[in-house]
Design a protein around this motif. Structure first.
Motif, PDB file in Angstrom:
ATOM      1  N   ASP A 107       0.820  -1.214   0.000  1.00  8.20           N
ATOM      2  CA  ASP A 107       0.000   0.000   0.000  1.00  8.20           C
ATOM      3  C   ASP A 107       0.862   1.276   0.000  1.00  8.20           C
ATOM      4  O   ASP A 107       0.343   2.382   0.083  1.00  8.20           O
ATOM      5  CB  ASP A 107      -0.949  -0.029   1.209  1.00  8.20           C
ATOM      6  CG  ASP A 107      -2.257   0.709   0.956  1.00  8.20           C
ATOM      7  OD1 ASP A 107      -2.609   0.901  -0.222  1.00  8.20           O
ATOM      8  OD2 ASP A 107      -2.912   1.109   1.935  1.00  8.20           O
TER       9      ASP A 107
ATOM     10  N   SER B 288     -14.623   5.590   8.193  1.00  3.97           N
ATOM     11  CA  SER B 288     -13.887   4.324   8.181  1.00  3.97           C
ATOM     12  C   SER B 288     -12.406   4.614   8.340  1.00  3.97           C
ATOM     13  O   SER B 288     -11.846   5.435   7.615  1.00  3.97           O
ATOM     14  CB  SER B 288     -14.112   3.587   6.867  1.00  3.97           C
ATOM     15  OG  SER B 288     -13.210   2.494   6.771  1.00  3.97           O
TER      16      SER B 288
ATOM     17  N   ASP C 204     -10.331   2.610   7.468  1.00  2.00           N
ATOM     18  CA  ASP C 204      -9.713   1.958   6.310  1.00  2.00           C
ATOM     19  C   ASP C 204      -9.609   2.914   5.115  1.00  2.00           C
ATOM     20  O   ASP C 204      -8.952   2.602   4.130  1.00  2.00           O
ATOM     21  CB  ASP C 204     -10.515   0.705   5.942  1.00  2.00           C
ATOM     22  CG  ASP C 204      -9.734  -0.247   5.049  1.00  2.00           C
ATOM     23  OD1 ASP C 204      -8.510  -0.043   4.892  1.00  2.00           O
ATOM     24  OD2 ASP C 204     -10.347  -1.184   4.512  1.00  2.00           O
TER      25      ASP C 204
ATOM     26  N   GLY D  50      -5.780   6.323   3.251  1.00  2.00           N
ATOM     27  CA  GLY D  50      -4.900   6.908   2.238  1.00  2.00           C
ATOM     28  C   GLY D  50      -5.217   8.376   2.011  1.00  2.00           C
ATOM     29  O   GLY D  50      -4.335   9.242   1.985  1.00  2.00           O
TER      30      GLY D  50
ATOM     31  N   TYR E 238      -1.002  -1.844  -9.330  1.00  2.00           N
ATOM     32  CA  TYR E 238       0.298  -1.891  -8.636  1.00  2.00           C
ATOM     33  C   TYR E 238       0.798  -3.325  -8.463  1.00  2.00           C
ATOM     34  O   TYR E 238       1.975  -3.546  -8.190  1.00  2.00           O
ATOM     35  CB  TYR E 238       0.205  -1.218  -7.260  1.00  2.00           C
ATOM     36  CG  TYR E 238      -0.341  -2.113  -6.167  1.00  2.00           C
ATOM     37  CD1 TYR E 238      -1.689  -2.435  -6.126  1.00  2.00           C
ATOM     38  CD2 TYR E 238       0.490  -2.661  -5.189  1.00  2.00           C
ATOM     39  CE1 TYR E 238      -2.199  -3.264  -5.146  1.00  2.00           C
ATOM     40  CE2 TYR E 238      -0.010  -3.497  -4.204  1.00  2.00           C
ATOM     41  CZ  TYR E 238      -1.358  -3.793  -4.191  1.00  2.00           C
ATOM     42  OH  TYR E 238      -1.852  -4.627  -3.233  1.00  2.00           O
TER      43      TYR E 238
HETATM   44  N1  BES Z   1      -5.372   0.468   0.345  1.00  2.00           N
HETATM   45  C1  BES Z   1      -6.772   0.349   0.217  1.00  2.00           C
HETATM   46  C2  BES Z   1      -7.251   0.236  -1.224  1.00  2.00           C
HETATM   47  C3  BES Z   1      -6.828  -0.991  -1.974  1.00  2.00           C
HETATM   48  C4  BES Z   1      -7.652  -2.099  -2.053  1.00  2.00           C
HETATM   49  C5  BES Z   1      -5.631  -1.023  -2.652  1.00  2.00           C
HETATM   50  C6  BES Z   1      -7.255  -3.197  -2.772  1.00  2.00           C
HETATM   51  C7  BES Z   1      -5.237  -2.125  -3.362  1.00  2.00           C
HETATM   52  C8  BES Z   1      -6.050  -3.209  -3.442  1.00  2.00           C
HETATM   53  C9  BES Z   1      -7.447   1.585   0.827  1.00  2.00           C
HETATM   54  O1  BES Z   1      -6.799   2.153   1.904  1.00  2.00           O
HETATM   55  C10 BES Z   1      -8.779   1.151   1.299  1.00  2.00           C
HETATM   56  O2  BES Z   1      -8.831   0.368   2.205  1.00  2.00           O
HETATM   57  N2  BES Z   1      -9.829   1.662   0.684  1.00  2.00           N
HETATM   58  C11 BES Z   1     -11.157   1.325   1.049  1.00  2.00           C
HETATM   59  C12 BES Z   1     -11.944   2.587   1.096  1.00  2.00           C
HETATM   60  C13 BES Z   1     -13.308   2.420   1.702  1.00  2.00           C
HETATM   61  C14 BES Z   1     -13.197   2.142   3.179  1.00  2.00           C
HETATM   62  C15 BES Z   1     -14.095   3.678   1.448  1.00  2.00           C
HETATM   63  C16 BES Z   1     -11.708   0.365   0.008  1.00  2.00           C
HETATM   64  O3  BES Z   1     -11.452   0.556  -1.177  1.00  2.00           O
HETATM   65  O4  BES Z   1     -12.369  -0.590   0.395  1.00  2.00           O
END
Ligand code: BES
Ligand code: MN
Ligand code: ZN
Length: 494
Positions: A286, A343, A345, A348, A465
């Motif tokens: 990430d 969230s 999560d 980023g 990526y």
């Molecule tokens: N790093 C993740 C996104 C990601 C997912 C990158 C799969 C590579 C592969 C990001 O930080 C994330 O968790 N995004 C969430 C956002 C949501 C909570 C709005 C997602 O995409 O589920």
């Protein structure tokens, strides 16, 4: 792999394998016809029997059995001439090199120019990139011996002047080297690529390529009011680092022409909004955006580009703990905007909020950010196209063109103003998550709040990526996307 420029006739070269290219359903002419003659018509025979068709990435090996100084000839299919691009040649070279390594062939040679690329300098660059990208592997933590061999030496052979080869080869080496550096950083396990390890890598790059480095520590982040980055970092035992690499190719007193901002989450567990455990290991990557911008700046420095470039990487882990950020908390970003955490999560965008505000404070003329930002980007475009969101059509067009040249595909995505509604908050200026629909768009709209009027493009590389399979220049695991796109972009602006 050592790359050499030779002058002479490729049929006279003593090597493990001569690589020659063949577009679909064409007459044998030029180089391949001369090789065929030396082989007593063996290629023509296989073509007429239909064994060699010239289909894209078709590989045929003919052993020379003493009829040539080379041990074998590899005929690489290139597909239809009308669809031929430099990237297809790059991909074919990658496939051929992997094939030769599986057969434990240690040396090879290819003639320049190749079909489909008239410019010999460009051809040399493309072949170099294909060979170095295609044979990449990450074995740092494997003690058992490799199952495949290694091409130790690849010679590029031109009939006449080799000046263009001597320019194209180093160009290709810098670009592929930078992409492979980013791959190494992304493939590195999270316990070997912490925020401090990223800062150490930045220090190494700064030292080798004469780039300025500044690493902001927690106290400095506090002084600057980087509440997004500090908020995410507060759940981790690892110290956050805010990495700024500055390359000044235009002059020490001049401002920054382009700021490249990269997401540096060295492991994303999701935090308190913890992710399901399936495939969570991929979240060691990430920080791929951060790795890409660091590698891109190192390439730009090696190419002595006449522009001032900054790479900005907010780096931290995203972990759950007693001190971690919680859903419902609010934080204040460096530009003063308050954010409600829905969230943890969606971390980023929190760290990028501060990094984008910082880029604004540097006064960069253009800003490009790169981030593994949303799973919905992967759902929308899959693993071949990076999504590009932005506030400036011209810059977006330049990035799409730069990506095409690199063979790293980029697709423009809309910043739908109406969806801003989704990230309105009742308790703060903005919230960090919208609805499920258009998740990559609301993420980009969130970032836009921290950019201002500077021409800006956001590249969401969550789909690109990482690759689950080998395919042309792409090897399994980290892809190094979009390092070569960024370098091409900078070169096009210079
Ligand atoms: N790093 C993740 C996104 C990601 C997912 C990158 C799969 C590579 C592969 C990001 O930080 C994330 O968790 N995004 C969430 C956002 C949501 C909570 C709005 C997602 O995409 O589920
Ligand atoms: Mn996340
Ligand atoms: Zn993340």
């Amino acid at each position: 792999m050592e790359l050499k420029a030779l002058t002479g006739d490729i049929t006279k070269v003593e090597t493990g394998a001569i690589i020659t290219f063949f577009p679909e359903t064409e007459e044998l002419s030029g180089e391949i016809a001369r090789i065929d003659e030396a082989l007593g018509g063996a290629i023509a025979g296989l073509v007429s029997q239909g064994e060699i068709k010239g289909k894209l990435n078709e590989i045929t090996v003919i052993h020379s059995l003493g009829r040539l100084p080379a041990d074998r000839v590899v005929i690489a299919g290139l597909g239809k001439r009308t669809e031929l691009t430099p990237d297809r040649v790059r991909g074919a070279v990658a496939e051929v090199c992997r094939h030769l390594q599986r057969k434990r062939v240690g040396t090879a040679a290819a003639g320049v120019p190749v079909v489909g690329i008239d410019n010999p300098e460009k051809a040399a660059q493309v072949i170099t990139e294909g060979a170095l990208l295609g044979t990449y592997s990450f074995r740092r933590h494997i003690t058992r011996e490799a199952e495949v061999g290694e091409i130790k030496e690849l010679s590029l052979v031109a009939a006449g002047d080799i000046k263009s080869l001597e320019q194209g080869i180093p160009q290709g080496r810098v670009l592929a080297g930078a992409a492979n550096l980013a791959r190494d950083m992304v493939n590195e396990p999270g316990n070997f690529m912490t925020p401090s390890d990223m800062a150490a890598m930045a220090a190494k790059l700064a030292e080798t390529h004469q780039i300025e480095l500044e690493v902001l520590e927690r106290e400095q982040m506090q002084a600057l009011g980087m509440g997004g980055l500090l908020g995410v970092a507060q759940g981790s035992q690892q110290l956050p680092k805010f990495i700024v690499l500055r390359y000044r190719g235009r002059g020490a007193d001049e401002g920054i022409d382009i700021a490249l901002v990269g997401k540096g989450i060295t492991f994303d567990s999701g935090g308190i909004s913890i992710k399901p455990s399936e495939k969570m290991e991929e979240m060691k990557g990430d920080m791929a955006g951060g790795a890409a911008v660091m590698a891109a700046v190192s390439a730009v420095a090696q190419l002595k580009t006449r522009l001032n470039i900054a790479a900005i990487v907010p780096a931290t882990e995203n972990l759950p703990s007693g001190s971690a950020l919680k859903p419902g908390d609010t934080v204040t970003a460096m530009n003063g905007k308050t954010i409600e955490i829905i969230s943890t999560d969606a971390e980023g965008r929190l760290i990028l909020a501060d990094a984008l505000a910082y880029a604004g404070k540097l006064g960069a003329r253009y800003v490009v950010d790169v981030a593994t930002l949303t799973g919905s980007m992967r759902i929308a475009l899959g693993d071949l196209y990076t999504g590009a969101f932005g506030n400036n059509q011209e810059l977006t067009d330049k990035i799409v063109a730069a990506g095409k040249e690199a063979g790293e595909l980029v697709w423009p995505m809309p910043l739908v103003e109406q969806y801003k509604e989704q990230i309105k908050s009742e308790v703060a200026d903005i919230k960090n998550v919208g609805s499920r629909w258009g998740g990559s768009i609301t993420a980009a709209l969130f970032l836009a709040e921290f950019v201002g009027d500077t021409p800006w493009v956001h590249l969401d590389i969550a789909g690109t990526y990482w690759s689950e399979k080998e395919q042309g220049c792409i090897t399994k695991g980290a892809t190094g996307v979009p390092v070569r796109t960024l370098v091409n972009l900078v070169l096009s602006l210079a």
